[in-house]
Design an enzyme around this catalytic site. Structure first.
Site, PDB file in Angstrom:
ATOM      1  N   GLY A   1     -13.457  32.597  13.962  1.00 15.77           N
ATOM      2  CA  GLY A   1     -12.969  31.521  14.820  1.00 15.77           C
ATOM      3  C   GLY A   1     -11.882  31.936  15.788  1.00 15.77           C
TER       4      GLY A   1
ATOM      5  N   THR B   1     -11.951  32.700  18.948  1.00 17.42           N
ATOM      6  CA  THR B   1     -12.002  32.051  20.257  1.00 17.42           C
ATOM      7  C   THR B   1     -11.492  30.624  20.192  1.00 17.42           C
ATOM      8  OG1 THR B   1     -13.857  33.428  20.977  1.00 17.42           O
ATOM      9  CG2 THR B   1     -13.497  31.356  22.160  1.00 17.42           C
TER      10      THR B   1
ATOM     11  N   LYS C   1     -10.936  37.985  27.470  1.00 20.69           N
ATOM     12  CA  LYS C   1     -11.706  38.641  26.417  1.00 20.69           C
ATOM     13  C   LYS C   1     -12.293  39.880  27.073  1.00 20.69           C
ATOM     14  CE  LYS C   1     -15.328  37.721  22.979  1.00 20.69           C
ATOM     15  NZ  LYS C   1     -14.520  37.712  21.739  1.00 20.69           N
TER      16      LYS C   1
ATOM     17  N   GLY D   1     -14.337  41.017  16.870  1.00 21.22           N
ATOM     18  CA  GLY D   1     -14.389  41.318  15.443  1.00 21.22           C
ATOM     19  C   GLY D   1     -13.009  41.452  14.842  1.00 21.22           C
TER      20      GLY D   1
ATOM     21  N   ARG E   1     -10.439  26.763   8.957  1.00 21.57           N
ATOM     22  CA  ARG E   1     -11.516  26.391   8.042  1.00 21.57           C
ATOM     23  C   ARG E   1     -12.855  26.649   8.730  1.00 21.57           C
ATOM     24  NH1 ARG E   1      -7.843  21.927   6.978  1.00 21.57           N
ATOM     25  NH2 ARG E   1      -6.956  22.149   4.881  1.00 21.57           N
TER      26      ARG E   1
ATOM     27  N   LEU F   1     -14.229  21.035  12.418  1.00 24.79           N
ATOM     28  CA  LEU F   1     -14.787  19.939  13.204  1.00 24.79           C
ATOM     29  C   LEU F   1     -16.245  20.263  13.521  1.00 24.79           C
ATOM     30  CD1 LEU F   1     -11.912  19.378  15.820  1.00 24.79           C
ATOM     31  CD2 LEU F   1     -12.304  18.115  13.686  1.00 24.79           C
TER      32      LEU F   1
END
Length: 230
Positions: free
Chosen positions: A16, A18, A39, A121, A179, A210
């Site tokens: 997660g 990003t 990025k 990564g 999460r 979400l």
């Protein structure tokens, strides 16, 4: 010139980074900060009439406050959704830390309060046969933000990653617990307590899962003040 620059890494791929980066950008903007993000290397890009485009890079573009062209946000776009060094080799391209440092320094010269540079990564992902992605933030002496997914094994992965970052001479500026799915891991609070007590870096927040991730909503679970101290 960017007043604060940070490198965002994860304990692994798919944790997660990003969405956490986008949430940090939104949280900083809510404090009135001017934000930029990039990025430098993205594999798994789609072909479009404008050229190769990466979903993660587009999310960052939407979340940051200052306008940038796509090629400045993602200067090395690779089509295969595989490890960057393999994707680059298949495309007949060479990716080096020195080249990425040049891209980052170019954005650091632009006026902003915060620049986030999202890696690919985890900390030791290869760029080529000789270098890992870590060589770039090390060359720039860029503090690191770590993304930790709340799942079985995350304590070991987080401790090893922080150990490697510090062994490379960099500071862990903060970390974010994320999460990765709707299920709450067993003993989540005990895991969080252990990480808070042993990572020796500020926990910037615990992000909820979400179904339709929204960086603006996620930003309300973050405290980014530590990024602007000193």
């Amino acid at each position: 010139m960017a007043r604060k620059s940070y490198f965002v890494t994860g304990t692994d791929t798919g944790v997660g980074k990003t969405m956490v980066s986008a949430a940090i950008l939104e949280a900083a903007a809510s404090l009135g900060k001017r934000t930029l993000a990039m990025k430098p290397v993205a594999s798994g890009c789609d072909e479009t009439p404008e050229g190769l485009r990466n979903e993660d890079a587009l999310i960052l573009m939407k979340a940051m406050s200052e306008p940038l062209g796509y090629d400045q946000v993602n200067p090395i776009a690779l089509k295969p959704a595989i490890a960057p060094h393999v994707a680059a080799a298949q495309a007949g391209r060479t990716v080096t830390a020195q080249r990425l440092v040049g891209f980052c320094r170019g954005l650091q010269m632009r006026p902003s309060d915060l620049l986030l540079v999202e890696g690919a990564g985890g900390w030791r992902v290869p760029l080529n046969d000789r270098e890992t992605y870590a060589a770039m933030p090390v060359a720039l002496q860029m503090p690191v933000i770590l993304v930790v997914p709340l799942k079985l094994g995350c304590i070991n992965h987080a401790l090893l990653t922080v150990e490697a970052i510090r062994r490379d001479g960099l500071t862990v500026a903060g970390w974010v617990a994320n999460r990765p799915g709707p299920e709450i891991m067993t003993c989540e609070q005990e895991t969080l307590d252990y990480l808070v007590n042993h990572l020796a870096a500020p926990c910037m927040g615990v992000l909820p899962w979400l179904e339709h991730a929204d960086p603006q909503i996620l930003a309300t679970s973050l405290n980014v003040n530590c990024l602007f101290e000193n």
